[in-house]
Scaffold this motif. Structure first.
Motif, mmCIF file in Angstrom:
data_model
loop_
_atom_site.group_PDB
_atom_site.id
_atom_site.type_symbol
_atom_site.label_atom_id
_atom_site.label_comp_id
_atom_site.label_asym_id
_atom_site.label_seq_id
_atom_site.Cartn_x
_atom_site.Cartn_y
_atom_site.Cartn_z
ATOM 1 N N ARG A 207 14.688 47.579 -1.015
ATOM 2 C CA ARG A 207 14.151 48.664 -0.161
ATOM 3 C C ARG A 207 12.848 49.197 -0.752
ATOM 4 N N ALA A 208 12.827 49.376 -2.087
ATOM 5 C CA ALA A 208 11.625 49.919 -2.732
ATOM 6 C C ALA A 208 10.464 48.925 -2.637
ATOM 7 N N LEU A 209 10.753 47.632 -2.808
ATOM 8 C CA LEU A 209 9.693 46.618 -2.706
ATOM 9 C C LEU A 209 9.066 46.635 -1.309
ATOM 10 N N ILE A 210 9.937 46.687 -0.302
ATOM 11 C CA ILE A 210 9.432 46.653 1.075
ATOM 12 C C ILE A 210 8.610 47.908 1.359
ATOM 13 N N ASP A 211 9.103 49.057 0.888
ATOM 14 C CA ASP A 211 8.344 50.306 1.074
ATOM 15 C C ASP A 211 6.947 50.184 0.483
ATOM 16 N N ALA A 212 6.875 49.592 -0.699
ATOM 17 C CA ALA A 212 5.600 49.561 -1.417
ATOM 18 C C ALA A 212 4.597 48.589 -0.784
ATOM 19 N N TYR A 213 5.073 47.486 -0.194
ATOM 20 C CA TYR A 213 4.133 46.439 0.260
ATOM 21 C C TYR A 213 4.143 46.232 1.768
ATOM 22 N N ARG A 214 4.892 47.068 2.462
ATOM 23 C CA ARG A 214 5.201 46.833 3.870
ATOM 24 C C ARG A 214 4.016 46.404 4.736
ATOM 25 N N THR A 215 2.873 47.094 4.602
ATOM 26 C CA THR A 215 1.789 46.832 5.546
ATOM 27 C C THR A 215 1.186 45.439 5.371
ATOM 28 N N LYS A 216 1.230 44.900 4.139
ATOM 29 C CA LYS A 216 0.590 43.602 3.894
ATOM 30 C C LYS A 216 1.595 42.456 3.835
ATOM 31 N N LEU A 217 2.879 42.810 3.890
ATOM 32 C CA LEU A 217 3.914 41.824 3.615
ATOM 33 C C LEU A 217 4.137 40.893 4.807
ATOM 34 N N ARG A 218 4.068 39.577 4.565
ATOM 35 C CA ARG A 218 4.239 38.622 5.655
ATOM 36 C C ARG A 218 5.521 37.810 5.539
ATOM 37 N N ALA A 219 6.058 37.636 4.338
ATOM 38 C CA ALA A 219 7.287 36.855 4.195
ATOM 39 C C ALA A 219 7.984 37.195 2.883
ATOM 40 N N VAL A 220 9.317 37.126 2.918
ATOM 41 C CA VAL A 220 10.122 37.368 1.714
ATOM 42 C C VAL A 220 11.091 36.203 1.554
ATOM 43 N N ILE A 221 11.070 35.598 0.355
ATOM 44 C CA ILE A 221 12.031 34.533 0.052
ATOM 45 C C ILE A 221 12.919 35.039 -1.082
ATOM 46 N N VAL A 222 14.211 35.107 -0.819
ATOM 47 C CA VAL A 222 15.157 35.639 -1.789
ATOM 48 C C VAL A 222 15.900 34.470 -2.433
ATOM 49 N N LEU A 223 15.923 34.441 -3.768
ATOM 50 C CA LEU A 223 16.708 33.419 -4.467
ATOM 51 C C LEU A 223 18.010 34.055 -4.920
ATOM 52 N N ASP A 224 19.110 33.599 -4.350
ATOM 53 C CA ASP A 224 20.401 34.200 -4.690
ATOM 54 C C ASP A 224 21.428 33.094 -4.909
ATOM 55 N N GLY A 225 21.830 32.937 -6.169
ATOM 56 C CA GLY A 225 22.842 31.937 -6.493
ATOM 57 C C GLY A 225 22.294 30.517 -6.477
ATOM 58 N N SER A 226 23.224 29.556 -6.381
ATOM 59 C CA SER A 226 22.839 28.144 -6.529
ATOM 60 C C SER A 226 22.935 27.419 -5.193
ATOM 61 N N GLY A 227 22.730 26.102 -5.245
ATOM 62 C CA GLY A 227 22.910 25.269 -4.054
ATOM 63 C C GLY A 227 21.630 25.040 -3.275
ATOM 64 N N THR A 228 21.696 24.034 -2.395
ATOM 65 C CA THR A 228 20.571 23.730 -1.497
ATOM 66 C C THR A 228 21.100 23.474 -0.094
ATOM 67 N N ASP A 229 22.391 23.772 0.105
ATOM 68 C CA ASP A 229 23.050 23.393 1.356
ATOM 69 C C ASP A 229 22.868 24.397 2.486
ATOM 70 N N HIS A 230 22.293 25.558 2.187
ATOM 71 C CA HIS A 230 22.201 26.583 3.228
ATOM 72 C C HIS A 230 20.862 27.312 3.183
ATOM 73 N N VAL A 231 20.574 27.964 4.293
ATOM 74 C CA VAL A 231 19.475 28.927 4.324
ATOM 75 C C VAL A 231 19.980 30.121 5.127
ATOM 76 N N THR A 232 19.908 31.292 4.510
ATOM 77 C CA THR A 232 20.354 32.503 5.200
ATOM 78 C C THR A 232 19.190 33.056 6.015
ATOM 79 N N THR A 233 19.360 33.030 7.336
ATOM 80 C CA THR A 233 18.305 33.550 8.223
ATOM 81 C C THR A 233 18.824 34.729 9.044
ATOM 82 N N LYS A 234 20.144 34.984 8.916
ATOM 83 C CA LYS A 234 20.740 36.072 9.692
ATOM 84 C C LYS A 234 21.374 37.059 8.723
ATOM 85 N N ALA A 235 21.054 38.305 8.903
ATOM 86 C CA ALA A 235 21.548 39.327 7.990
ATOM 87 C C ALA A 235 22.806 39.952 8.564
#
Ligand SMILES: [Zn+2]
Length: 450
Positions: A207-235
């Motif tokens: 939340r703090a990162l988004i607040d700080a960069y919101r106006t210029k921010l175009r994409a966020v890639i989150v690295l969470d855990g292991s694997g290559t079998d999935h991509v989370t696109t729905k929250a």
């Protein structure tokens, strides 16, 4: 893109005079040269969509970065072990953050730590826009948990080794590969190790990162855990609530008949668990923790209940919350109405929100998703789209492009003391992350002579 090429072909092919062989050859040559030149539209140049992985990998610097992973897997393993062994429960991430900060600083990135403890390493781009690569620092394990990493065959075993030791090691590896290869991005890349992803951390770091960069921010890639079998696109949206019912309390024998907060909570709970939830959109509730009372022979002065609500549709969560409120009000009223000695004390109740993760979805035609798909194709990977609750919830809920990925290898037992990670195949996962990141950030245009 295909249509543009066709138009251009026609434009140059049409005026060819049929009977002048020398000119024809020259024009054909010109035609061929024009066809193989990349077509630059001013609109596309100003607004980088995503870049295909194969064209990125044609660039020698990108190739150097890709090769770096294959040659430095031991370094990545070692960093992962080192970081995993530094305790980092949510709200106590500072020591681990410091270690990440030192490594990012050694890569020559401009580093700063924000007010709440996120560590951010900045690689300036040639334009103003920003892309974030993030991995959370915190774990679900309380201080004092044994977190020494054991090696069992090809596996690393320790609480937090995969979630999020793998993500943090991936973040550092991608930063190091990019810096070693001297890649200059078009959009500024922020390498962020953020606090507060787990449990009651409630995504506060993101939340703090988004607040700080919101106006210029175009994409966020989150690295969470292991694997290559999935991509989370729905929250996956969730809300966590705490019900608190209080009263005067008293003696089990001599004060019998006074309203009892535990009775009221039980009456409320029985009503609430009969609430109907739809199978689609999938909606769930969980009565997860219950406490109150001081002894078996006392009427308690307090009863508490923690409830977790989740749904693929946020309207359903709102509906469940209001049902919970109605049930608690009704449960308290039942108890008051049935208490023989109700004049001797009144019950009070309230519901506090102790967590909320907003929902959201990446549109299927998203450039970030196209970059990921292109990276998958390049590394020979297939991944399925998933709905999950991650740091990507925050940008997705605000309409900012975001995905969450595993950082390669494989793992299991997340949030348990038997958590494990196996690095085999990690380099493919890291190449996938690098190409997706560069696909979203683009490369700075090469400077011509001025
Ligand atoms: Zn995690």
């Amino acid at each position: 893109m295909k249509r543009r090429i066709a138009t251009k072909t026609l434009k140059w092919a049409e005026p060819l005079p049929p009977l002048l062989p020398v000119r024809t050859v020259k024009q054909l040559l010109l035609c061929a040269i024009l066809l193989v030149m990349p077509i630059r539209s001013p609109v596309l140049a100003n607004r980088p969509r995503s870049f295909s992985s194969s064209s990125l990998a044609d660039q020698p610097q990108v190739r150097t970065a890709l090769d770096w992973f294959t040659k430095n897997l031991k370094w990545v393993d070692d960093e992962q072990v080192k970081l995993t062994e530094i305790p980092a429960p949510s709200f106590q991430e500072a020591k681990r953050a410091e270690a990440v900060r030192d490594i990012l600083a050694a890569e020559g990135l401009a580093i700063h730590t924000d007010k709440i403890g996120n560590v951010i390493g900045e690689l300036p781009g040639s334009d103003e826009e920003v892309v974030v690569l993030a991995a959370h620092l915190d774990t679900v394990f309380p201080a004092g948990t044994e977190i020494k990493v054991r090696r069992e065959g090809g596996r690393l075993v320790a609480p937090g080794i995969s979630d999020n030791g793998t993500g943090l090691a991936g973040l550092l590896a991608v930063a190091r590969a990019i810096q070693t290869a001297k890649i200059k991005p078009r959009r500024t890349i922020l390498f962020a190790a953020n606090v507060g992803e787990e449990g009651e951390g409630n995504l506060r770091g993101m939340r703090a990162l988004i607040d700080a960069y919101r106006t210029k921010l175009r994409a966020v890639i989150v690295l969470d855990g292991s694997g290559t079998d999935h991509v989370t696109t729905k929250a996956l949206a969730s809300r966590r609530l705490e019900v608190l019912i209080t009263g005067p309390g008293g003696h089990s024998w001599s004060d019998f008949g006074m309203p009892n907060p535990i009775n009221a909570l039980v009456r409320a709970s029985v009503r609430f668990i009969n609430t109907k939830v739809p199978a689609a959109p999938r909606t769930t509730f969980n009565l997860g923790q219950i406490e109150g009372g001081t002894s078996v022979n006392s009427i308690p002065y307090e009863a508490k209940l923690k409830v977790d609500l989740r749904s693929e549709n946020e309207d359903e969560i709102a509906r469940l919350e209001s049902s919970l409120r109605d049930c608690v009000a009704a449960g308290v009223k039942d108890e008051m109405d049935n208490a023989r000695e109700r004049n001797r004390g009144k019950l009070e109740w309230k519901i506090n929100q102790i967590g909320s993760r907003p929902g959201g979805e990446l549109p299927p035609d998203s450039p970030l998703l196209a970059a990921l798909r292109s990276a998958d194709e390049y590394v020979g990977n297939q991944s399925r789209v998933e709905r999950s609750s991650t740091d990507a919830n925050i940008p997705l809920s605000l309409g900012i492009e975001a995905i969450a990925l595993g950082a390669g290898g494989s793992g299991g037992g997340a949030h348990s003391l038997q958590e494990w990670y196996e690095p085999a195949g990690r380099d493919m996962g890291l190449k996938r992350v690098l190409l997706t990141l560069l696909g979203a950030a683009g490369l700075a245009p090469e400077k011509g002579p001025s």
